[in-house]
Structure formats: C-alpha cells, structure tokens
Design a protein around this motif. Sequence first.
Motif, mmCIF file in Angstrom:
data_model
loop_
_atom_site.group_PDB
_atom_site.id
_atom_site.type_symbol
_atom_site.label_atom_id
_atom_site.label_comp_id
_atom_site.label_asym_id
_atom_site.label_seq_id
_atom_site.Cartn_x
_atom_site.Cartn_y
_atom_site.Cartn_z
ATOM 1 N N SER A 1 29.139 81.265 37.661
ATOM 2 C CA SER A 1 28.295 81.011 38.440
ATOM 3 C C SER A 1 28.374 80.934 39.724
ATOM 4 C CB SER A 1 29.188 79.215 38.424
ATOM 5 O OG SER A 1 28.971 78.587 36.974
ATOM 6 N N LEU A 2 28.706 81.397 40.868
ATOM 7 C CA LEU A 2 28.648 81.972 42.041
ATOM 8 C C LEU A 2 28.172 83.039 42.483
ATOM 9 C CD1 LEU A 2 32.380 80.274 43.651
ATOM 10 C CD2 LEU A 2 29.699 79.480 43.974
ATOM 11 N N ARG A 3 28.307 84.245 41.141
ATOM 12 C CA ARG A 3 27.584 84.898 40.888
ATOM 13 C C ARG A 3 26.320 84.486 40.626
ATOM 14 N NH1 ARG A 3 25.308 88.772 38.531
ATOM 15 N NH2 ARG A 3 26.210 87.312 36.407
ATOM 16 N N LEU B 1 26.430 79.181 29.955
ATOM 17 C CA LEU B 1 27.325 79.417 30.500
ATOM 18 C C LEU B 1 28.552 80.144 30.407
ATOM 19 C CD1 LEU B 1 28.183 80.915 33.707
ATOM 20 C CD2 LEU B 1 29.357 78.826 34.604
ATOM 21 N N VAL B 2 28.161 81.026 29.134
ATOM 22 C CA VAL B 2 29.567 81.679 28.054
ATOM 23 C C VAL B 2 30.202 83.183 28.584
ATOM 24 C CG1 VAL B 2 30.185 82.206 25.528
ATOM 25 C CG2 VAL B 2 28.030 80.970 26.222
ATOM 26 N N MET C 1 27.921 74.478 23.626
ATOM 27 C CA MET C 1 27.046 75.632 23.071
ATOM 28 C C MET C 1 27.574 77.044 23.075
ATOM 29 S SD MET C 1 23.494 73.923 24.096
ATOM 30 C CE MET C 1 24.192 74.097 26.146
ATOM 31 N N LEU C 2 28.698 77.014 22.390
ATOM 32 C CA LEU C 2 29.047 78.439 21.802
ATOM 33 C C LEU C 2 29.220 78.440 20.649
ATOM 34 C CD1 LEU C 2 32.976 76.844 24.502
ATOM 35 C CD2 LEU C 2 30.840 78.236 25.259
ATOM 36 N N PRO C 3 29.683 80.228 21.154
ATOM 37 C CA PRO C 3 29.309 80.801 19.943
ATOM 38 C C PRO C 3 30.804 80.875 18.663
ATOM 39 C CG PRO C 3 30.275 82.748 21.447
ATOM 40 C CD PRO C 3 29.309 81.574 22.288
ATOM 41 N N LYS C 4 30.811 81.212 18.113
ATOM 42 C CA LYS C 4 31.506 80.228 17.026
ATOM 43 C C LYS C 4 32.289 81.938 16.822
ATOM 44 C CE LYS C 4 29.861 76.207 15.134
ATOM 45 N NZ LYS C 4 29.079 75.200 13.888
#
Length: 342
Positions: A215-217, A313-314, A335-338
Amino acid sequence: MQSVPLALEHFRRGGIVLVFDRAGQPHLALSAELAGLAPVALMKSFGSNAFSLALTAAELFQLASNVHLPKCEAVSAREGGLWEYEGLSEAAVDLARLSGLKRQVLLRALEPQDVIAFAERHRLPTVTTGALMLYRQRNEAAVDFVASADLPTPHAAQPFRAHSFRSSIGDVEHLALVSPGEAVGDPLVRIHSECLTGDSFGSLRCDCGPQLDESLRRLGASPGGILVYMRGHEGRGIGLANKIRAYALQDKGLDTVEANRALGLPEDARDFGQAAQILRALGHNRVRLLTNNPEKATGLERHGIVVSRVEPLVIPPNPFNAHYLDTKATKFGHMLPKRSAT
C-alpha cells in the motif's frame, strides 16, 4: 416518515420510536426511565420475541427504577454508540443520549405486518441506524486533529505527511499518511486496520504486513495518496489478546470465523466511521479505495464517503496463511483468486 429530530423529540417525551436495524428489520424502542403503561402495553401487544434492555456498561449498575418495565434481558451496547459499531443496541443508546436521557432503552422486535401502516396508525416516528449515524456525523466530531509532521519512509522518494488524530471514544489515536503532491481526481486511499503481529513482527499467519508495505509503495507513487492507519482494529476489532486466543483455536483446526464464534466474539467488529471523518478532515468526500474487502467500501459509503472505484491489493499466499486467505474469500467475500484444488 423518517426524521431524526422528530424521533428524538418523540422519544424524550416518553414515546415509542420505530428503529430499523442494518438488515432492515423493525424494532420498537422506548426510554426505560420514561416508559409508561400505555407504550409498554403497545409493545407487549405488537412485539415479537422477548424484551431486551439496551444499555452501556456504565449504566449497568444504575438501572432505571420504573414499575412499568417488563421482564427483559440486558444487552450491552458499546460506549461510543454508532461511532463504534452500527448495531441496534448502539442505535438505541444513541437515541437516548441524543435525547438527553439515561442510556437505557427497552427494545422489542415488531411482529410481521405492514410496518408503514402500523407506524402511521400509532403515530410512531421511524428512523434507521444509518440515519442516526449520519445525524451524529453532521452534528458531532468523533476524531480531533492533533499534529502534522514529515515522515520519511523507504516507500517514497519524498516524505509522507503524517497527520495524527485522537478519537473521542476510548482515547484511541489514528494516523493518516499523505503522499507528496495533489491527486488528479479522486485520491487513492488505503484504510489499514492495525495488526501488531503482521505489521510489526512480520507474522506469516495473515497478509497484513505485506499489504501495508505494498500500500505504501503504491500510495507513494500516487500523488496525494492517503493511508489511514486505524488503531483499535486489531483482530478485526476483537483486540490483541482475543486474537491470540483465536489463533490457539485455529491451531486446532478451526478457521478464523469459527474460532471467533467459538469464543463468543463477532466475526468482524470494525466500523469505518472514524476513517470517514479523517478523510473528510483531509478534505475528501470521494476516493479510490485500495482493498480486497467489499465491506470496507460499503462501510465508508455508509458514513458518507463516495467510493468511485475499488482497486485490488492481492498478496501471494504463503504456506501459513493460504487457508486464512481462502476463508476471507469464501466467508467474507474478499476479492481474492481461488486456489486450484490439490
């Protein structure tokens, strides 16, 4: 017809207010100290399920003395009311506090029927928990600005500007980091919940630490980007010690939701009202939100912040948190890849 000032005036005169909870279910609410024979009889006639008495811990040993009160079960509400959590008991005690009364409210669910016709027939004002929350936002400040200073980090060529805020509830301190420059359009924003184990100690049980770094990047590369670091959100709001208790149950095979339930704790006790106030204090009512969690976007919007876009933000899973991330996707809707079945 919904009107918070009308509801408050009716409530402070000892009248019943019809309160719709977050799920849209109607409940009859009456001040315990002013409860008269007629309104209690109305609640007995048209209510369903048992009576409950919403109150804060501070009121527990100062119960209203009222001969008209029926037998009821005490239900604890958070001291900060709707600033802390959008719950029915919190809305009830806010009704009382805003009316200048003891924070002790008699509640009973309304039996299934035409609710609007019922309210009109008995001349009951109606409010929702969301309307009460917005009323408090417009009339109160839950966070106070304290100070600002430059904060150099490895994540950006120039220092972030750090803005500290102090909550009026529990004296919790929050921090907002703003990257140099002016945002073009809506700023990129990350609302990051405090996680001591992940953010400070690099725990591999969650993805919090890597999410904070990433996030900071990304915010450092986005002019006017904002990270709001929410203290008091440890363990999705259950606190550090309870999080470790939940970890112990997870070590025995429970997932994060099952562990919280086994401990009698909420699955997610966070509220984003103070994050919304911090964003408004920084001059923003619209944001692009950096999150995998749709509830964060919904939570900000409930508090009056428009989320124009959600950006994922995965973080790649590791052997220690893969099951945890699966649970966040399947039980919290992140919302993440399974993962592929193995």
